[in-house]
Design a protein around this motif. Structure first.
Motif, PDB file in Angstrom:
ATOM      1  N   SER A  59      12.256 -26.410 -52.514  1.00 42.77           N
ATOM      2  CA  SER A  59      12.986 -25.167 -52.782  1.00 42.77           C
ATOM      3  C   SER A  59      12.038 -24.090 -53.303  1.00 42.77           C
ATOM      4  O   SER A  59      12.163 -22.919 -52.929  1.00 42.77           O
ATOM      5  N   TYR A  60      11.072 -24.472 -54.139  1.00 46.05           N
ATOM      6  CA  TYR A  60      10.061 -23.515 -54.616  1.00 46.05           C
ATOM      7  C   TYR A  60       9.251 -22.966 -53.441  1.00 46.05           C
ATOM      8  O   TYR A  60       9.043 -21.766 -53.325  1.00 46.05           O
ATOM      9  N   ALA A  61       8.818 -23.857 -52.545  1.00 41.77           N
ATOM     10  CA  ALA A  61       8.007 -23.432 -51.396  1.00 41.77           C
ATOM     11  C   ALA A  61       8.822 -22.571 -50.443  1.00 41.77           C
ATOM     12  O   ALA A  61       8.293 -21.623 -49.849  1.00 41.77           O
ATOM     13  N   SER A  62      10.108 -22.882 -50.281  1.00 43.77           N
ATOM     14  CA  SER A  62      10.963 -22.080 -49.406  1.00 43.77           C
ATOM     15  C   SER A  62      11.111 -20.660 -49.935  1.00 43.77           C
ATOM     16  O   SER A  62      11.060 -19.699 -49.175  1.00 43.77           O
ATOM     17  N   GLU A  63      11.296 -20.535 -51.248  1.00 46.85           N
ATOM     18  CA  GLU A  63      11.471 -19.214 -51.860  1.00 46.85           C
ATOM     19  C   GLU A  63      10.162 -18.434 -51.915  1.00 46.85           C
ATOM     20  O   GLU A  63      10.126 -17.246 -51.622  1.00 46.85           O
ATOM     21  N   THR A  64       9.083 -19.111 -52.291  1.00 50.28           N
ATOM     22  CA  THR A  64       7.812 -18.424 -52.519  1.00 50.28           C
ATOM     23  C   THR A  64       7.046 -18.161 -51.237  1.00 50.28           C
ATOM     24  O   THR A  64       6.553 -17.054 -51.016  1.00 50.28           O
ATOM     25  N   PHE A  65       6.931 -19.186 -50.383  1.00 53.86           N
ATOM     26  CA  PHE A  65       6.091 -19.075 -49.188  1.00 53.86           C
ATOM     27  C   PHE A  65       6.898 -18.963 -47.899  1.00 53.86           C
ATOM     28  O   PHE A  65       6.327 -18.914 -46.808  1.00 53.86           O
ATOM     29  N   HIS A  66       8.236 -18.968 -48.005  1.00 52.37           N
ATOM     30  CA  HIS A  66       9.130 -18.886 -46.838  1.00 52.37           C
ATOM     31  C   HIS A  66       8.854 -20.013 -45.850  1.00 52.37           C
ATOM     32  O   HIS A  66       8.831 -19.814 -44.637  1.00 52.37           O
ATOM     33  N   LEU A  67       8.642 -21.227 -46.380  1.00 54.76           N
ATOM     34  CA  LEU A  67       8.407 -22.402 -45.542  1.00 54.76           C
ATOM     35  C   LEU A  67       9.740 -23.058 -45.222  1.00 54.76           C
ATOM     36  O   LEU A  67      10.664 -23.048 -46.031  1.00 54.76           O
ATOM     37  N   ASP A  68       9.832 -23.646 -44.034  1.00 55.95           N
ATOM     38  CA  ASP A  68      11.061 -24.303 -43.596  1.00 55.95           C
ATOM     39  C   ASP A  68      10.845 -25.806 -43.575  1.00 55.95           C
ATOM     40  O   ASP A  68       9.920 -26.297 -42.937  1.00 55.95           O
ATOM     41  N   PHE A  69      11.689 -26.551 -44.276  1.00 60.05           N
ATOM     42  CA  PHE A  69      11.558 -28.001 -44.346  1.00 60.05           C
ATOM     43  C   PHE A  69      12.769 -28.692 -43.738  1.00 60.05           C
ATOM     44  O   PHE A  69      13.123 -29.794 -44.105  1.00 60.05           O
ATOM     45  N   SER A  70      13.399 -28.040 -42.770  1.00 58.55           N
ATOM     46  CA  SER A  70      14.583 -28.626 -42.158  1.00 58.55           C
ATOM     47  C   SER A  70      14.230 -29.776 -41.231  1.00 58.55           C
ATOM     48  O   SER A  70      15.097 -30.521 -40.811  1.00 58.55           O
ATOM     49  N   GLY A  71      12.959 -29.929 -40.884  1.00 57.17           N
ATOM     50  CA  GLY A  71      12.535 -31.043 -40.043  1.00 57.17           C
ATOM     51  C   GLY A  71      12.886 -30.870 -38.587  1.00 57.17           C
ATOM     52  O   GLY A  71      12.961 -31.838 -37.852  1.00 57.17           O
ATOM     53  N   GLY A  72      13.111 -29.648 -38.155  1.00 57.65           N
ATOM     54  CA  GLY A  72      13.541 -29.396 -36.784  1.00 57.65           C
ATOM     55  C   GLY A  72      12.463 -29.550 -35.748  1.00 57.65           C
ATOM     56  O   GLY A  72      12.745 -29.753 -34.583  1.00 57.65           O
ATOM     57  N   GLY A  73      11.211 -29.466 -36.100  1.00 54.94           N
ATOM     58  CA  GLY A  73      10.153 -29.560 -35.114  1.00 54.94           C
ATOM     59  C   GLY A  73       9.808 -28.207 -34.534  1.00 54.94           C
ATOM     60  O   GLY A  73      10.271 -27.174 -34.995  1.00 54.94           O
ATOM     61  N   ARG A  74       9.008 -28.227 -33.496  1.00 55.92           N
ATOM     62  CA  ARG A  74       8.539 -26.977 -32.913  1.00 55.92           C
ATOM     63  C   ARG A  74       9.459 -26.517 -31.789  1.00 55.92           C
ATOM     64  O   ARG A  74       9.964 -27.304 -31.010  1.00 55.92           O
ATOM     65  N   GLY A  75       9.625 -25.209 -31.678  1.00 55.32           N
ATOM     66  CA  GLY A  75      10.371 -24.638 -30.563  1.00 55.32           C
ATOM     67  C   GLY A  75      11.855 -24.929 -30.624  1.00 55.32           C
ATOM     68  O   GLY A  75      12.396 -25.406 -31.606  1.00 55.32           O
ATOM     69  N   ARG A  76      12.501 -24.631 -29.509  1.00 52.66           N
ATOM     70  CA  ARG A  76      13.938 -24.873 -29.456  1.00 52.66           C
ATOM     71  C   ARG A  76      14.214 -26.296 -28.986  1.00 52.66           C
ATOM     72  O   ARG A  76      13.342 -26.966 -28.444  1.00 52.66           O
ATOM     73  N   ALA A  77      15.438 -26.725 -29.177  1.00 54.03           N
ATOM     74  CA  ALA A  77      15.818 -28.091 -28.834  1.00 54.03           C
ATOM     75  C   ALA A  77      15.747 -28.308 -27.327  1.00 54.03           C
ATOM     76  O   ALA A  77      15.917 -27.373 -26.537  1.00 54.03           O
ATOM     77  N   ALA A  78      15.506 -29.540 -26.937  1.00 57.00           N
ATOM     78  CA  ALA A  78      15.449 -29.886 -25.519  1.00 57.00           C
ATOM     79  C   ALA A  78      16.822 -29.671 -24.891  1.00 57.00           C
ATOM     80  O   ALA A  78      17.845 -29.901 -25.523  1.00 57.00           O
ATOM     81  N   PRO A  79      16.845 -29.228 -23.647  1.00 52.93           N
ATOM     82  CA  PRO A  79      18.145 -29.016 -22.999  1.00 52.93           C
ATOM     83  C   PRO A  79      18.849 -30.345 -22.759  1.00 52.93           C
ATOM     84  O   PRO A  79      18.217 -31.379 -22.582  1.00 52.93           O
ATOM     85  N   THR A  80      20.160 -30.290 -22.759  1.00 55.83           N
ATOM     86  CA  THR A  80      20.946 -31.478 -22.489  1.00 55.83           C
ATOM     87  C   THR A  80      21.533 -31.382 -21.088  1.00 55.83           C
ATOM     88  O   THR A  80      21.532 -30.315 -20.472  1.00 55.83           O
ATOM     89  N   LYS A  81      22.034 -32.485 -20.620  1.00 50.87           N
ATOM     90  CA  LYS A  81      22.582 -32.555 -19.268  1.00 50.87           C
ATOM     91  C   LYS A  81      23.734 -31.560 -19.112  1.00 50.87           C
ATOM     92  O   LYS A  81      24.618 -31.481 -19.956  1.00 50.87           O
TER      93      LYS A  81
END
Length: 129
Positions: A59-81
């Protein structure tokens, strides 16, 4: 012979310094240590690897450095069928040939797998073989 370049002295705290500051004084010690965003990210990674709770630092890093720790990975999600997407045509610096990058994860293909590509009027169809 060339001379060895002198290493510049470290200016900021190391990960160990930041961990010690956090262990001794909590989040206040980490704030006062002057740790950079990279150092704080490494501290979080270290604490997670040890099974410790790093939510306060996150939470400190999110507020101070605007880091995201949601664990989403890079880019957008893979398309689904059954979904459709728009892709931008790209070119390389050395070539004028246009291309598009298509994810093939929905075809459940591994590296080296073969695909059949069918080109028709304004349409490209890709299927696993």
């Amino acid at each position: 012979m060339s001379e060895k370049k002198q290493k510049k002295p470290r200016t900021g705290p190391t990960v160990k310094d930041a961990l010690i500051a956090f262990a001794l004084d909590g989040i206040g010690g980490l704030k006062d240590s002057g740790a950079t965003a990279t150092t704080v990210r490494k501290v979080i990674r270290h604490l997670r690897a040890k099974g410790k709770d790093a939510s306060v630092i996150e939470s400190y890093a999110s507020e101070t450095f605007h880091l995201d720790f949601s664990g989403g990975g890079r880019g957008r999600a893979a398309p689904t069928k059954g979904t459709s997407r728009l892709y931008t045509v790209q070119t390389l610096k050395d070539s004028d040939a246009p291309f598009i990058r298509l994810p093939v994860s929905t075809l459940a293909l591994g590296k080296g797998a073969k695909v059949a590509v069918k080109f028709s009027d304004g349409k490209i169809e890709v299927a696993s073989v």
